[in-house]
Design a protein around this motif. Structure first.
Motif, PDB file in Angstrom:
ATOM      1  N   GLU A 277       0.827  -1.208   0.000  1.00 56.01           N
ATOM      2  CA  GLU A 277       0.000   0.000   0.000  1.00 56.01           C
ATOM      3  C   GLU A 277       0.864   1.262   0.000  1.00 56.01           C
ATOM      4  OE1 GLU A 277      -3.013   0.399  -0.569  1.00 56.01           O
ATOM      5  OE2 GLU A 277      -4.074  -1.457  -0.086  1.00 56.01           O
ATOM      6  N   ARG A 280       1.885   1.720  -3.494  1.00 56.56           N
ATOM      7  CA  ARG A 280       0.774   2.244  -4.311  1.00 56.56           C
ATOM      8  C   ARG A 280       0.556   3.732  -4.059  1.00 56.56           C
ATOM      9  NH1 ARG A 280      -4.581   3.214  -3.743  1.00 56.56           N
ATOM     10  NH2 ARG A 280      -4.596   2.481  -1.582  1.00 56.56           N
ATOM     11  N   ASP A 287      -2.431  -1.031  -8.669  1.00 56.67           N
ATOM     12  CA  ASP A 287      -3.507  -1.613  -7.873  1.00 56.67           C
ATOM     13  C   ASP A 287      -3.514  -3.131  -8.007  1.00 56.67           C
ATOM     14  OD1 ASP A 287      -4.246   0.943  -7.190  1.00 56.67           O
ATOM     15  OD2 ASP A 287      -5.974   1.030  -8.535  1.00 56.67           O
TER      16      ASP A 287
END
Length: 360
Positions: A277, A280, A287
């Motif tokens: 995460e 990202r 994703d």
């Protein structure tokens, strides 16, 4: 007990050694000691008492063999337990030409390695990991250590073993949950460098996690091979070796927060999703790659979330982590699968945002 042709994985570097992988390869233990060894201390977990007694029987025609049973899991990694082993070594007059065997999971091999590194400033060490976590991670690479009240592995030493003997037969009786928890480190190897691992798990997770299959052995060998290459180039974690910490900064914080009641693999699984995460949110990881983390880990029954509301405790634990540089936190993140990089000093707001994504 099955016996087959062992795979020998060389760990290069200034202190090279071999990792022997296969079925029935415990018979290689005797040959792992250098000439001149007279006494051997086998440090083992309680559930391995019968195995340890059998090893002593096999070795005692050539060596004086002592057994030392230590607590299971992280409870072994305390200074009081290390002191107990030092006492045994002193009373038995162990010299620098004698040897210690770490026989058990990652906590046992961490402890045995630390005691070997510190007794007389270093005696011979042979690691015999009996868990998947121990085989693919803890027993290979020469990291040894114990825990303190302030955190995990804060006291330790880099100390190369003479050899590592990874007998897959010892995994047969390993509880399924422990085996799957060990797969977190295998998945880590897949994401940072060995995509073939991920492909096997996605193709048939049941086959890939069955210790009796060729696919399982292949994943073990790929994971050990990666670690051997990395630690051979960077023994003291001054550069490349840091990629092996993927998922571990938050993972160790979770272990500390949970007072080591969580399995290491479960904590690292959550840590990897957190790191994904982070990648990202910084714009480096897609994703789809983040979703791949969750799907593979969840297929293994490993957690991918952590309760909200514990951020301050986790942040404080991460700031004490040995991977920090002063007040600057460092995380391994991915630009893509098999493309790890270091994220230095991210803003606390970014870390909190990533934490919110794993909140449950």
């Amino acid at each position: 007990m099955n016996t087959d042709t062992p795979t020998v994985i060389a760990v290069p570097g200034t202190e090279p050694y071999d990792v022997i992988v296969g079925r029935g390869v415990l018979s290689n233990l005797r040959a792992s000691f250098t000439p001149g060894v007279r006494k051997v201390l086998i440090v083992h977990a309680p559930q391995l008492a019968d195995w340890a007694a059998s090893l002593r029987t096999e070795l005692r025609d050539e060596f004086e063999v002592l057994l030392a049973e230590v607590p299971d899991g992280e409870a072994a990694k305390r200074v009081e337990v290390a002191s107990f082993l030092w006492q045994i070594l002193g009373q038995a007059d162990f010299t620098r030409t004698d040897a210690i065997v770490g026989f058990g999971g990652g906590a046992t091999t961490d402890l045995a390695g630390f005691v070997a590194a510190t007794w007389l400033r270093g005696v011979q060490l042979v690691q015999v990991p009996t868990t998947l976590l121990g085989m693919v991670d803890a027993a290979v690479g020469g990291k040894t250590g114990i825990n303190t009240a302030e955190g995990k592995n804060l006291v330790g030493a880099f100390y190369a073993p003479r050899a590592v003997v990874a007998d897959l037969d010892t995994l047969v009786s390993l509880p399924r949950n422990d085996l799957l928890a060990g797969f977190a480190e295998v998945v880590k190897a897949g994401f940072i460098a060995e995509p073939e691992i991920l492909a096997h798990l996605e193709a048939d997770v049941a086959v890939a996690t069955d210790p009796g299959t060729p696919q399982f052995r292949r994943l073990v060998e790929l994971s050990i091979g990666l670690k051997a290459r990395v630690v051979g180039e960077d023994f003291r974690e001054s550069g490349l070796r840091e990629i092996l910490n993927y998922g571990h900064t938050l993972g160790h914080a979770i272990e500390h927060t949970e007072r080591y009641q969580w399995r290491h693999g479960a904590a690292v699984a959550v840590g990897m999703v957190f790191a994904a995460e982070l990648g990202r949110l910084t714009g480096s990881l897609s994703d789809a790659a983040v979703d791949r983390h969750r799907s593979i880990l969840e297929s293994l029954g490993l957690p991918t979330t952590y309760p909200v509301g514990r951020w301050n405790t986790l942040l404080a634990a991460m700031q004490r982590d040995k991977k920090a540089r002063g007040s600057m936190l460092r995380f391994i993140v991915l630009d893509d699968v098999a493309k790890p990089t270091v994220l230095q000093g991210p803003e606390t707001s970014l870390l909190f945002a990533a934490y919110q994504e794993i909140g449950s």
